[in-house]
Motif scaffolding. Sequence first.
Motif, PDB file in Angstrom:
ATOM      1  N   PRO A 125       0.854  -1.195   0.000  1.00 38.66           N
ATOM      2  CA  PRO A 125       0.000   0.000   0.000  1.00 38.66           C
ATOM      3  C   PRO A 125       0.891   1.246   0.000  1.00 38.66           C
ATOM      4  O   PRO A 125       2.040   1.181   0.428  1.00 38.66           O
ATOM      5  CB  PRO A 125      -0.762  -0.114   1.329  1.00 38.66           C
ATOM      6  CG  PRO A 125       0.124  -0.923   2.215  1.00 38.66           C
ATOM      7  CD  PRO A 125       0.952  -1.818   1.320  1.00 38.66           C
ATOM      8  N   HIS A 126       0.376   2.362  -0.498  1.00 30.98           N
ATOM      9  CA  HIS A 126       1.139   3.612  -0.536  1.00 30.98           C
ATOM     10  C   HIS A 126       0.195   4.777  -0.258  1.00 30.98           C
ATOM     11  O   HIS A 126      -1.038   4.625  -0.339  1.00 30.98           O
ATOM     12  CB  HIS A 126       1.794   3.821  -1.908  1.00 30.98           C
ATOM     13  CG  HIS A 126       2.751   2.736  -2.299  1.00 30.98           C
ATOM     14  ND1 HIS A 126       4.017   2.652  -1.794  1.00 30.98           N
ATOM     15  CD2 HIS A 126       2.615   1.681  -3.151  1.00 30.98           C
ATOM     16  CE1 HIS A 126       4.633   1.589  -2.313  1.00 30.98           C
ATOM     17  NE2 HIS A 126       3.798   0.985  -3.137  1.00 30.98           N
ATOM     18  N   CYS A 167       5.903   9.595  -0.491  1.00 31.35           N
ATOM     19  CA  CYS A 167       5.071   8.597   0.164  1.00 31.35           C
ATOM     20  C   CYS A 167       5.342   8.669   1.666  1.00 31.35           C
ATOM     21  O   CYS A 167       6.459   8.939   2.092  1.00 31.35           O
ATOM     22  CB  CYS A 167       5.401   7.208  -0.372  1.00 31.35           C
ATOM     23  SG  CYS A 167       4.308   5.933   0.299  1.00 31.35           S
ATOM     24  N   THR A 169       3.989   6.122   3.853  1.00 32.05           N
ATOM     25  CA  THR A 169       3.522   4.857   4.402  1.00 32.05           C
ATOM     26  C   THR A 169       4.682   4.181   5.131  1.00 32.05           C
ATOM     27  O   THR A 169       5.814   4.198   4.643  1.00 32.05           O
ATOM     28  CB  THR A 169       3.038   3.947   3.252  1.00 32.05           C
ATOM     29  OG1 THR A 169       2.013   4.624   2.530  1.00 32.05           O
ATOM     30  CG2 THR A 169       2.503   2.627   3.779  1.00 32.05           C
ATOM     31  N   HIS A 175      10.060   3.683   1.870  1.00 35.45           N
ATOM     32  CA  HIS A 175       9.287   4.095   0.697  1.00 35.45           C
ATOM     33  C   HIS A 175       9.987   5.244  -0.026  1.00 35.45           C
ATOM     34  O   HIS A 175      10.023   5.281  -1.254  1.00 35.45           O
ATOM     35  CB  HIS A 175       7.859   4.490   1.097  1.00 35.45           C
ATOM     36  CG  HIS A 175       6.992   3.295   1.386  1.00 35.45           C
ATOM     37  ND1 HIS A 175       5.956   2.917   0.572  1.00 35.45           N
ATOM     38  CD2 HIS A 175       7.030   2.386   2.392  1.00 35.45           C
ATOM     39  CE1 HIS A 175       5.372   1.838   1.065  1.00 35.45           C
ATOM     40  NE2 HIS A 175       6.012   1.495   2.182  1.00 35.45           N
ATOM     41  N   MET A 180      10.120   7.143  -3.922  1.00 40.42           N
ATOM     42  CA  MET A 180       8.764   7.708  -3.898  1.00 40.42           C
ATOM     43  C   MET A 180       8.762   9.181  -3.495  1.00 40.42           C
ATOM     44  O   MET A 180       8.380   9.548  -2.378  1.00 40.42           O
ATOM     45  CB  MET A 180       7.859   6.891  -2.967  1.00 40.42           C
ATOM     46  CG  MET A 180       7.729   5.443  -3.437  1.00 40.42           C
ATOM     47  SD  MET A 180       6.304   4.595  -2.754  1.00 40.42           S
ATOM     48  CE  MET A 180       4.953   5.295  -3.684  1.00 40.42           C
TER      49      MET A 180
HETATM   50 CU    CU Z   1       4.900   4.102  -0.691  1.00 42.74          CU
END
Ligand code: CU
Length: 488
Positions: A125-126, A167, A169, A175, A180
């Motif tokens: 998931p992000h 990101c 997460t 991440h 990201m």
């Molecule tokens: Cu991510």
Amino acid sequence: MNPSKRNRRLSLAILGLGVLLPAACSTESAPTANASARSTDPGPVVGEERAILTAPPMVPPPITRDHATKLIVDLEVREFVSEIADGVDYTFWTFGGSVPGSFIRTRVGDVVEFNLHNAPDSKMPHNIDLHAVTGPGGGAASSFTAPGHTSQFSFQVLNPGLYVYHCATAPVGMHIANGMYGLILVEPVGGLPPVDKEYYVMQGDFYTEGPYGEEGLQPFSMEKALTEIPDYVVFNGKVGALVGDDALSADVGETVRLFVGNGGPNLLSSFHVIGEIFDRVHQEGGSTANENVQTTLVPAGGATIAEFKVEVPGTFIMVDHSIFRAFNKGALGMLTVGGAEDTLVYSGKQDDRIYQPEGGAVQVMPGKGVAAAPATRTLEERLALGERAYQANCMACHQTNGQGIPSAFPPLAKSDYLMADKARSIQTVIKGLSGPIEVNGKAFDSVMPMLNLSDDDVANVLTYVRNSWGNQGDMVTVNEVQAARAAH
Ligand SMILES: [Cu+2]
């Protein structure tokens, strides 16, 4: 990641033309009125349009509309394996299929409807935290998206400037370390002053199990990330993403604006263009402009806008001036400027003559007259001494495993040029080398300086180089080096 090929095409494919609708169509736009308290009133939100997104180093065109709008952004998270350096693969997690992610261009007062899609084949998931958002988490909590899902949220851009998104997460560091991050520009009322060229450059540090240059798929190293000692520090996701055919370009007399970001996750960037002075720098991406700047600091999770006019032609090298990162870890890009010389601004080399501080007596080159080394050595001795000589004299340019740097320093590993002619390779080390050459089908036209090495050192280093990284040759002897010196 090579921005020139697949990514550029992909991002151009998702360009949408703005669709203008009557102002009344969108009820979410109502809250904009309160932004008018600011001195530069962005005005009401009128109509809606789809954002143009671009992959680096391209930037969407300047915003020409004179009003705020509802701006629809569709960004897809994609995870895939791609090269971080020639022969080295890495699993990147991306916003829009490139590192850094798609460039988003907005105008102050815009209400952004953000659709974050997470591709069905993603494993993780992000979400997204945009530094241009005013609100908890910068959008992170509202955008947490499982593979194969889409999240929608909206925000109004209240402050002009250049902002990082990333990101957020858990584990956040990982991440970001996987690529990201990207930039979102919020143009002020009236826009930015026009320039001839705009480009998108973003630095990031990467942590791999194997050391710099080790081939194959390299997993992320949490241990190295925690100690903050990266194997790679790169612009636009790959060693060499902005060199050679992929270099940025401009012509003499043009003005250039660089949108420079730093995704980190750990390092600060001392961003510098060798041979240029920034006429104007919007430090930290903010509204105040500093003038006449040599090197500008770009914090992790921060950005800068650097503007300059190019006066003379040539190759201008962009670096993180923490200089080992540039020449040994990949933080090096190029701006190629075409056009006519201006010898008043820059003359080029005008003369080269012998410098004799002690008068006209015979010059003694360092390395000669030192205690005589044995004329004969075993192959093992030459290989061991040659490895040390390589690290001390050649590695900074030709790199740890002789792989070189595309368009700047030719490879010695599996080099056809090196292995084709032993006498020529001795000449190269004792005299230096300049002018166009071709190594493994790639053109180089640069200068290798003359190195003042002893005959023994030359024999050692060339024996080592000609028997390392896939090369196989015989020993180079002191006699051969002496013969080469006598020949010229
Ligand atoms: Cu991510």
